[in-house]
Design an enzyme around this catalytic site. Sequence first.
Site, PDB file in Angstrom:
ATOM      1  N   ARG A   1       0.831  -1.197   0.000  1.00  0.00           N
ATOM      2  CA  ARG A   1       0.000   0.000   0.000  1.00  0.00           C
ATOM      3  C   ARG A   1       0.870   1.253   0.000  1.00  0.00           C
ATOM      4  O   ARG A   1       1.912   1.295   0.662  1.00  0.00           O
ATOM      5  CB  ARG A   1      -0.937  -0.001   1.204  1.00  0.00           C
ATOM      6  CG  ARG A   1      -2.003  -1.083   1.126  1.00  0.00           C
ATOM      7  CD  ARG A   1      -2.925  -1.075   2.329  1.00  0.00           C
ATOM      8  NE  ARG A   1      -4.025  -1.997   2.127  1.00  0.00           N
ATOM      9  CZ  ARG A   1      -3.991  -3.296   2.394  1.00  0.00           C
ATOM     10  NH1 ARG A   1      -2.888  -3.818   2.913  1.00  0.00           N
ATOM     11  NH2 ARG A   1      -5.031  -4.074   2.163  1.00  0.00           N
TER      12      ARG A   1
ATOM     13  N   LYS B   1      -3.828  -1.928   6.814  1.00  0.00           N
ATOM     14  CA  LYS B   1      -5.250  -2.194   6.981  1.00  0.00           C
ATOM     15  C   LYS B   1      -5.486  -3.163   8.126  1.00  0.00           C
ATOM     16  O   LYS B   1      -4.919  -4.235   8.183  1.00  0.00           O
ATOM     17  CB  LYS B   1      -5.830  -2.769   5.686  1.00  0.00           C
ATOM     18  CG  LYS B   1      -7.352  -2.808   5.660  1.00  0.00           C
ATOM     19  CD  LYS B   1      -7.849  -3.237   4.297  1.00  0.00           C
ATOM     20  CE  LYS B   1      -9.356  -3.213   4.244  1.00  0.00           C
ATOM     21  NZ  LYS B   1      -9.856  -3.634   2.914  1.00  0.00           N
TER      22      LYS B   1
ATOM     23  N   HIS C   1      -1.750   3.862  -5.681  1.00  0.00           N
ATOM     24  CA  HIS C   1      -2.526   2.691  -5.278  1.00  0.00           C
ATOM     25  C   HIS C   1      -2.844   1.806  -6.476  1.00  0.00           C
ATOM     26  O   HIS C   1      -2.999   0.588  -6.345  1.00  0.00           O
ATOM     27  CB  HIS C   1      -3.818   3.120  -4.589  1.00  0.00           C
ATOM     28  CG  HIS C   1      -4.409   2.050  -3.716  1.00  0.00           C
ATOM     29  ND1 HIS C   1      -5.101   0.971  -4.220  1.00  0.00           N
ATOM     30  CD2 HIS C   1      -4.390   1.891  -2.366  1.00  0.00           C
ATOM     31  CE1 HIS C   1      -5.500   0.199  -3.220  1.00  0.00           C
ATOM     32  NE2 HIS C   1      -5.071   0.719  -2.093  1.00  0.00           N
TER      33      HIS C   1
ATOM     34  N   ARG D   1      -1.040  -1.541  -7.255  1.00  0.00           N
ATOM     35  CA  ARG D   1      -1.496  -2.808  -6.682  1.00  0.00           C
ATOM     36  C   ARG D   1      -2.413  -3.550  -7.658  1.00  0.00           C
ATOM     37  O   ARG D   1      -2.324  -4.768  -7.802  1.00  0.00           O
ATOM     38  CB  ARG D   1      -2.210  -2.549  -5.347  1.00  0.00           C
ATOM     39  CG  ARG D   1      -1.242  -2.121  -4.247  1.00  0.00           C
ATOM     40  CD  ARG D   1      -1.956  -1.560  -3.032  1.00  0.00           C
ATOM     41  NE  ARG D   1      -2.904  -2.477  -2.438  1.00  0.00           N
ATOM     42  CZ  ARG D   1      -2.610  -3.510  -1.658  1.00  0.00           C
ATOM     43  NH1 ARG D   1      -1.330  -3.788  -1.395  1.00  0.00           N
ATOM     44  NH2 ARG D   1      -3.550  -4.265  -1.129  1.00  0.00           N
TER      45      ARG D   1
ATOM     46  N   HIS E   1      -4.033  -8.918   1.448  1.00  0.00           N
ATOM     47  CA  HIS E   1      -5.488  -8.945   1.534  1.00  0.00           C
ATOM     48  C   HIS E   1      -5.905  -9.938   2.603  1.00  0.00           C
ATOM     49  O   HIS E   1      -5.571 -11.114   2.523  1.00  0.00           O
ATOM     50  CB  HIS E   1      -6.103  -9.361   0.191  1.00  0.00           C
ATOM     51  CG  HIS E   1      -6.108  -8.259  -0.812  1.00  0.00           C
ATOM     52  ND1 HIS E   1      -6.300  -8.473  -2.155  1.00  0.00           N
ATOM     53  CD2 HIS E   1      -5.944  -6.919  -0.662  1.00  0.00           C
ATOM     54  CE1 HIS E   1      -6.254  -7.311  -2.799  1.00  0.00           C
ATOM     55  NE2 HIS E   1      -6.036  -6.364  -1.914  1.00  0.00           N
TER      56      HIS E   1
ATOM     57  N   TYR F   1      -1.233 -20.581  10.192  1.00  0.00           N
ATOM     58  CA  TYR F   1      -1.063 -19.554  11.218  1.00  0.00           C
ATOM     59  C   TYR F   1       0.373 -19.059  11.274  1.00  0.00           C
ATOM     60  O   TYR F   1       0.927 -18.799  12.317  1.00  0.00           O
ATOM     61  CB  TYR F   1      -1.516 -20.110  12.573  1.00  0.00           C
ATOM     62  CG  TYR F   1      -2.927 -20.597  12.517  1.00  0.00           C
ATOM     63  CD1 TYR F   1      -3.212 -21.954  12.608  1.00  0.00           C
ATOM     64  CD2 TYR F   1      -3.958 -19.702  12.319  1.00  0.00           C
ATOM     65  CE1 TYR F   1      -4.520 -22.404  12.514  1.00  0.00           C
ATOM     66  CE2 TYR F   1      -5.266 -20.146  12.221  1.00  0.00           C
ATOM     67  CZ  TYR F   1      -5.534 -21.494  12.331  1.00  0.00           C
ATOM     68  OH  TYR F   1      -6.818 -21.921  12.226  1.00  0.00           O
TER      69      TYR F   1
END
Length: 411
Positions: A244, A273, A335, A338, A361, A371
């Site tokens: 970003r 984000k 942006h 992306r 995302h 994980y």
Amino acid sequence: MASKLTDVRIRNAKPGAKPYKISGGHGLCVFIMPAGAKYFRLRYRYAGKEKMLSLGVYPEVSLKEAEAGAAQAHVLLRQGTNPSEDRREKKLLLRQAERHTFAFAASLWVEHNTPRWKPATLEKVRQYLDKDLLPSLGKRPLGNITPMELGAVLERIERRKALNVAKKTRQWLAAIYAFAIAKGLTASNPAIHLGSIALYQPEPKNHAHIGLEELPKFLKALETYDGSVLVKTCTWLGLWTANRPGITRTLKWSELDLDQGLWTIPKGREGMKRGYSHVTPLPTQAVEALRTLEPITGRYPYVFVGRNDWRKPLSDGAVTGLLKAIGYSGKQTAHGFRHLVSTALNEKGYDADWVERQLAHGDPDEIRGTYNKAVYLDQRRTMMQEWADYLEDALRSEVLQTVRKRSDASR
């Protein structure tokens, strides 16, 4: 027959050495205490036994209010209900309702759902509760919270333009109340109609970006830019990593391991984000470009320092200014890189999960039950190196050939 109670009669009643009462008929009386206090009482019989019901202290409770309380008690008696037991039961229900706060219901709801939620979902729920709901609603009894009160909470979220957060919060409020009703903690759901006052959320618009066929021309224009090397490198880094723009321009030296070719964005990093952590593999072209900046900004926290204050990062309009200077204003945005990278990598046939993880995302904890915050790191390292090599070829070519993958990265 007892004389009717009047305000004058009660007011003029003087205390004596012992408590005594003055009656007003139908069991209503006033007890006069030696210290001067005057208590309304209702004498009645239930199940063959004489009972006494307190109706308040005069004059805090008026005679009219005491008479109304006595009349209500007589209605209960005619229905076969003991007024004292009815009051005791209502007090118990009230105390239970006071204990059934929003925080109590929310904690039970979270506990109930934890086994079925992924760790990232659980963390997200707790973050939303702690930040937006519990501070204002936590101590409030569930049954006392109104739709207007919940609407005010959501308006505060919407005022900070967090419309997705507001949407999720409405869903969770409705779910918490539905759970609380099923558990007998409250009888109504004030969250059920909150959607009718939600702010309109426009469909997201894609940021302007060029097509792949225009890439060679764009890269040549970028390469000939003779302005700030910091802005130019920041622009290239956006292309090399697809991170970003806000994260890229605020890159810190402490986040880089150039020997390992890694850029680690810590959890909670401003501009990321939802505050997720993210590990970005750096192609050799990016490592080389960043090393050339170390003698310039290496002694400062930020890699791309501000023009007027080197203690601050590059301004958010710096890359936009470069794009305008090379003739791509309105055609390509920071942006938009992306979108450009995503399109290219997907057309090259790379695994969609690798691409999504490279673009950061979603929470890494939610990707296919893995994980490890660096999921698909080896695959992404190969993928992004091939992308950087592809850009290098495109810069030197006149016509971009059909997009194709250089080699099959290990899956």
